[in-house]
Design a protein around this motif. Structure first.
Motif, PDB file in Angstrom:
ATOM      1  N   GLY A 130     -39.547  19.442 -18.263  1.00  0.00           N
ATOM      2  CA  GLY A 130     -38.793  18.959 -17.486  1.00  0.00           C
ATOM      3  C   GLY A 130     -38.352  18.240 -18.220  1.00  0.00           C
ATOM      4  N   VAL A 131     -37.060  16.760 -17.368  1.00  0.00           N
ATOM      5  CA  VAL A 131     -36.688  15.981 -18.479  1.00  0.00           C
ATOM      6  C   VAL A 131     -37.435  15.158 -18.450  1.00  0.00           C
ATOM      7  N   LEU A 132     -38.904  14.301 -18.404  1.00  0.00           N
ATOM      8  CA  LEU A 132     -39.851  13.330 -19.088  1.00  0.00           C
ATOM      9  C   LEU A 132     -39.096  12.073 -18.360  1.00  0.00           C
ATOM     10  N   ARG A 133     -38.945  11.883 -17.499  1.00  0.00           N
ATOM     11  CA  ARG A 133     -38.559  10.454 -16.945  1.00  0.00           C
ATOM     12  C   ARG A 133     -38.657  10.081 -15.693  1.00  0.00           C
ATOM     13  N   GLN A 134     -38.715   9.475 -15.258  1.00  0.00           N
ATOM     14  CA  GLN A 134     -39.139   8.656 -13.945  1.00  0.00           C
ATOM     15  C   GLN A 134     -37.535   9.200 -12.845  1.00  0.00           C
ATOM     16  N   PRO A 135     -38.354   9.638 -11.942  1.00  0.00           N
ATOM     17  CA  PRO A 135     -37.200   9.644 -10.464  1.00  0.00           C
ATOM     18  C   PRO A 135     -36.850   8.359 -10.260  1.00  0.00           C
ATOM     19  N   TYR A 136     -35.284   8.350 -10.070  1.00  0.00           N
ATOM     20  CA  TYR A 136     -34.816   7.075  -9.197  1.00  0.00           C
ATOM     21  C   TYR A 136     -34.561   7.886  -7.659  1.00  0.00           C
ATOM     22  N   ILE A 137     -34.774   9.169  -7.778  1.00  0.00           N
ATOM     23  CA  ILE A 137     -35.304   9.564  -6.043  1.00  0.00           C
ATOM     24  C   ILE A 137     -35.400  11.139  -6.560  1.00  0.00           C
ATOM     25  N   GLU A 138     -35.751  11.506  -4.740  1.00  0.00           N
ATOM     26  CA  GLU A 138     -36.864  12.465  -4.861  1.00  0.00           C
ATOM     27  C   GLU A 138     -36.591  12.926  -3.445  1.00  0.00           C
ATOM     28  N   TYR A 139     -36.478  14.488  -3.743  1.00  0.00           N
ATOM     29  CA  TYR A 139     -36.069  15.273  -2.749  1.00  0.00           C
ATOM     30  C   TYR A 139     -37.619  16.036  -2.131  1.00  0.00           C
ATOM     31  N   ALA A 140     -37.157  16.475  -1.026  1.00  0.00           N
ATOM     32  CA  ALA A 140     -38.464  18.118   0.042  1.00  0.00           C
ATOM     33  C   ALA A 140     -37.197  18.672   0.647  1.00  0.00           C
ATOM     34  N   PHE A 141     -37.104  19.813   0.483  1.00  0.00           N
ATOM     35  CA  PHE A 141     -36.540  21.076   0.791  1.00  0.00           C
ATOM     36  C   PHE A 141     -37.648  21.824   2.578  1.00  0.00           C
ATOM     37  N   GLY A 142     -37.303  22.021   3.095  1.00  0.00           N
ATOM     38  CA  GLY A 142     -37.484  23.151   3.998  1.00  0.00           C
ATOM     39  C   GLY A 142     -36.326  23.895   5.034  1.00  0.00           C
ATOM     40  N   SER A 143     -36.819  24.698   5.337  1.00  0.00           N
ATOM     41  CA  SER A 143     -36.016  26.175   5.701  1.00  0.00           C
ATOM     42  C   SER A 143     -34.525  25.245   6.519  1.00  0.00           C
ATOM     43  N   GLU A 144     -34.960  24.259   7.590  1.00  0.00           N
ATOM     44  CA  GLU A 144     -33.653  23.555   8.042  1.00  0.00           C
ATOM     45  C   GLU A 144     -33.588  22.087   7.975  1.00  0.00           C
ATOM     46  N   PHE A 145     -34.049  21.407   6.765  1.00  0.00           N
ATOM     47  CA  PHE A 145     -33.846  20.385   6.471  1.00  0.00           C
ATOM     48  C   PHE A 145     -34.210  19.703   4.838  1.00  0.00           C
ATOM     49  N   VAL A 146     -33.711  18.482   4.711  1.00  0.00           N
ATOM     50  CA  VAL A 146     -33.743  17.929   3.112  1.00  0.00           C
ATOM     51  C   VAL A 146     -33.877  16.569   3.911  1.00  0.00           C
ATOM     52  N   GLN A 147     -34.738  15.761   2.728  1.00  0.00           N
ATOM     53  CA  GLN A 147     -35.491  14.782   3.352  1.00  0.00           C
ATOM     54  C   GLN A 147     -35.511  14.286   2.015  1.00  0.00           C
ATOM     55  N   THR A 148     -35.091  13.097   1.495  1.00  0.00           N
ATOM     56  CA  THR A 148     -34.908  12.354  -0.134  1.00  0.00           C
ATOM     57  C   THR A 148     -35.031  10.791   0.462  1.00  0.00           C
ATOM     58  N   VAL A 149     -35.858  10.376  -0.519  1.00  0.00           N
ATOM     59  CA  VAL A 149     -36.453   8.999  -1.006  1.00  0.00           C
ATOM     60  C   VAL A 149     -35.478   8.598  -2.106  1.00  0.00           C
ATOM     61  N   GLN A 150     -34.550   7.293  -1.663  1.00  0.00           N
ATOM     62  CA  GLN A 150     -33.933   6.409  -3.081  1.00  0.00           C
ATOM     63  C   GLN A 150     -35.091   5.209  -3.051  1.00  0.00           C
ATOM     64  N   TYR A 151     -35.406   5.072  -4.352  1.00  0.00           N
ATOM     65  CA  TYR A 151     -36.180   3.670  -5.193  1.00  0.00           C
ATOM     66  C   TYR A 151     -35.476   2.602  -5.478  1.00  0.00           C
ATOM     67  N   GLN A 152     -35.072   1.654  -4.783  1.00  0.00           N
ATOM     68  CA  GLN A 152     -34.404   0.464  -5.236  1.00  0.00           C
ATOM     69  C   GLN A 152     -35.235  -0.859  -5.280  1.00  0.00           C
ATOM     70  N   ASN A 153     -34.869  -1.976  -6.424  1.00  0.00           N
ATOM     71  CA  ASN A 153     -35.715  -3.233  -6.101  1.00  0.00           C
ATOM     72  C   ASN A 153     -35.255  -3.750  -5.121  1.00  0.00           C
ATOM     73  N   SER A 154     -35.524  -5.356  -5.259  1.00  0.00           N
ATOM     74  CA  SER A 154     -35.223  -6.571  -4.118  1.00  0.00           C
ATOM     75  C   SER A 154     -33.688  -6.635  -4.204  1.00  0.00           C
ATOM     76  N   TYR A 155     -33.572  -6.652  -4.810  1.00  0.00           N
ATOM     77  CA  TYR A 155     -31.082  -6.736  -4.894  1.00  0.00           C
ATOM     78  C   TYR A 155     -30.679  -5.482  -3.928  1.00  0.00           C
ATOM     79  N   TYR A 156     -31.534  -4.684  -3.603  1.00  0.00           N
ATOM     80  CA  TYR A 156     -31.116  -2.743  -3.658  1.00  0.00           C
ATOM     81  C   TYR A 156     -30.352  -1.841  -4.309  1.00  0.00           C
ATOM     82  N   GLN A 157     -30.843  -2.711  -5.649  1.00  0.00           N
ATOM     83  CA  GLN A 157     -30.300  -1.526  -6.615  1.00  0.00           C
ATOM     84  C   GLN A 157     -31.203  -0.386  -7.008  1.00  0.00           C
TER      85      GLN A 157
END
Length: 443
Positions: free
Chosen positions: A258-285
């Motif tokens: 792997g890349v050995l860095r903390q994620p900024y986004i994570e993915y989950a996959f199913g046969s019919e869907f894709v789910q993601t979560v994006q990480y931001q700070n209080s300034y939406y960055q």
């Protein structure tokens, strides 16, 4: 680093009729003749010959639907390669920077037009930047000094030869389900990408020069203004941040650990869907997961083509790190599948990184206090006897280690650092039956 000051362009396209393909090859021929004066050409493995318009026109006119052929045209100012493969086209172009500067608007318009019609992916970038990020074989990195090469991350290839671990470089081209994942000066994405990465993630990407949906759902991203300034620290920062925001390295890598860095986004996959979560700070960055206080979650129904978006403030709970929870046994778990044979340090850096990633967390969650948190490493059978335990414990000098248990099929121990705790289990990867497995760490 010795620089060529050339531009490298790639366009992948598909699903032509024979007539459309022939016309597009003629358009490609016209394009290169505008940019430069062709001097030589070659068809496949045939001998290189002087460029002759009549000869190449005749070959194009006699293409078949089963054609599988490379056409290569060279000139003093550029190299043009076109691969025809069963009504698909793959273009590779290298041109001098001076020529690019003169014709930049026309070149970009050409790429826009090609991508809008039958495009899958494409990019425009300095050749030097491409080589820096993608040449793995050390002997071929003749554009760098020994000191520059010594600073690059390394790994083993399949023959246990030391090569550059380009997975760790921001502009590395890696492929996922036939799609090119990279970060460079100008990139084109077709709607095929949206089956993997929700379209709004492209459109809402931050800290880039521009994002534009040009036509036919093709998105064009420009990272910074001047392509030949790619190695300025600020532009390299943008290159890395784009890759991290898109989460390309959460989708694919080929170095075993792997890349050995903390994620900024994570993915989950199913046969019919894709789910993601994006990480931001209080300034939406965009920020690393552990620093997030704002979360953008998306669910994409691939069958009905519907998006659901939820934006919330808060802090991470235990399930954000350990999504598989067994209420009955009062355990929660996450896991990583690794193949350390390509790692020069036998996987030591990867083990330490992932252990600290799941041990050094800050969560306010009663479940975390009451449940056993478990991190599983699934390894090839031959790696089970080569776990560098003593070296790993030296790395974890600030952590209390206890309850070591070693069996033929598993190794486990418990860690504690201040109020945080983690059970680490190494298992033969043949035990990885499914992602929704029962959490039994009594091995």
């Amino acid at each position: 680093m010795k620089k060529t000051e050339k531009i490298y362009m790639v366009i992948q396209r598909a699903d032509f009729s024979l007539e459309e393909l022939q016309q597009d090859v003629f358009d490609w021929l016209s394009f290169l003749r505008i940019l430069t004066v062709p001097e030589s050409c070659c068809f496949g493995e045939e001998e290189t010959q002087a460029f002759d318009l009549h000869t190449i026109t005749h070959r194009i006119q006699h293409f078949t639907e089963e054609e599988n052929l490379w056409i290569k045209v060279n000139s003093q100012d550029g190299e043009f390669r076109l691969h025809i493969s069963k009504l698909n086209l793959h273009e590779q172009t290298v041109i001098d920077g001076a020529v690019f500067s003169i014709y930049q608007s026309m070149i970009e318009d050409y790429c826009d037009t090609r991508m809008i019609k039958n495009g899958i992916y494409g990019y425009i970038r300095p050749l030097d930047e491409y080589l820096y990020n993608n040449v793995e074989i050390i002997e071929k990195r003749t554009f760098e000094t020994e000191n520059e090469i010594s600073d690059l991350p390394k790994r083993y290839d399949s023959k246990q030869v030391v090569i550059v671990d380009c997975n760790q470089l921001a502009g590395y081209d890696i492929y996922f389900k036939g799609l090119c994942l990279t970060s460079c000066w100008k990139m084109y994405y077709s709607s095929l990408y949206f089956q993997v990465i929700p379209k709004p993630i492209f459109l809402e990407i931050q800290q880039v020069q521009s994002v534009e949906e040009i036509a036919n759902q093709v998105i064009k991203v420009t990272l910074f203004n001047a392509p030949f300034n790619w190695n300025l620290p600020v532009n390299q920062k943008y290159q890395r941040l784009f890759r991290d925001q898109m989460g390309y390295d959460q989708l694919a890598w080929n170095n075993g650990t792997g890349v050995l860095r903390q994620p900024y986004i994570e993915y989950a996959f199913g046969s019919e869907f894709v789910q993601t979560v994006q990480y931001q700070n209080s300034y939406y960055q965009p920020v690393e997961k552990k620093s997030a206080t704002y979360f953008v979650t998306r669910s994409y129904d691939k069958i009905h083509k519907k998006y659901v978006v939820n934006r919330t403030r808060g802090i991470l709970n235990a399930q954000a790190y350990f999504p598989w929870i067994d209420e009955k046994s009062r355990k929660m778990m996450n896991y990583r599948v690794l193949d350390p044979k390509m790692a020069i340090d036998n996987g030591l850096s990867a083990y330490e990184f992932y252990i600290r990633q799941f041990l050094e967390i800050d969560v306010l969650d009663q479940k975390y206090d009451d449940f056993v948190s478990v991190l599983r490493f699934y390894l090839p059978k031959e790696a089970m006897d080569q776990i560098p335990l003593e070296a790993l414990w030296d790395k974890l000098f600030d952590v209390n280690i206890s309850n070591l248990k070693q069996k033929e099929v598993s190794t486990r121990f418990d860690l504690k650092k201040a109020k945080n705790h983690l059970r680490v289990v190494f298992l033969d990867s043949s035990y990885l039956d499914s992602i929704n497995q029962t959490i039994d760490v009594s091995e």
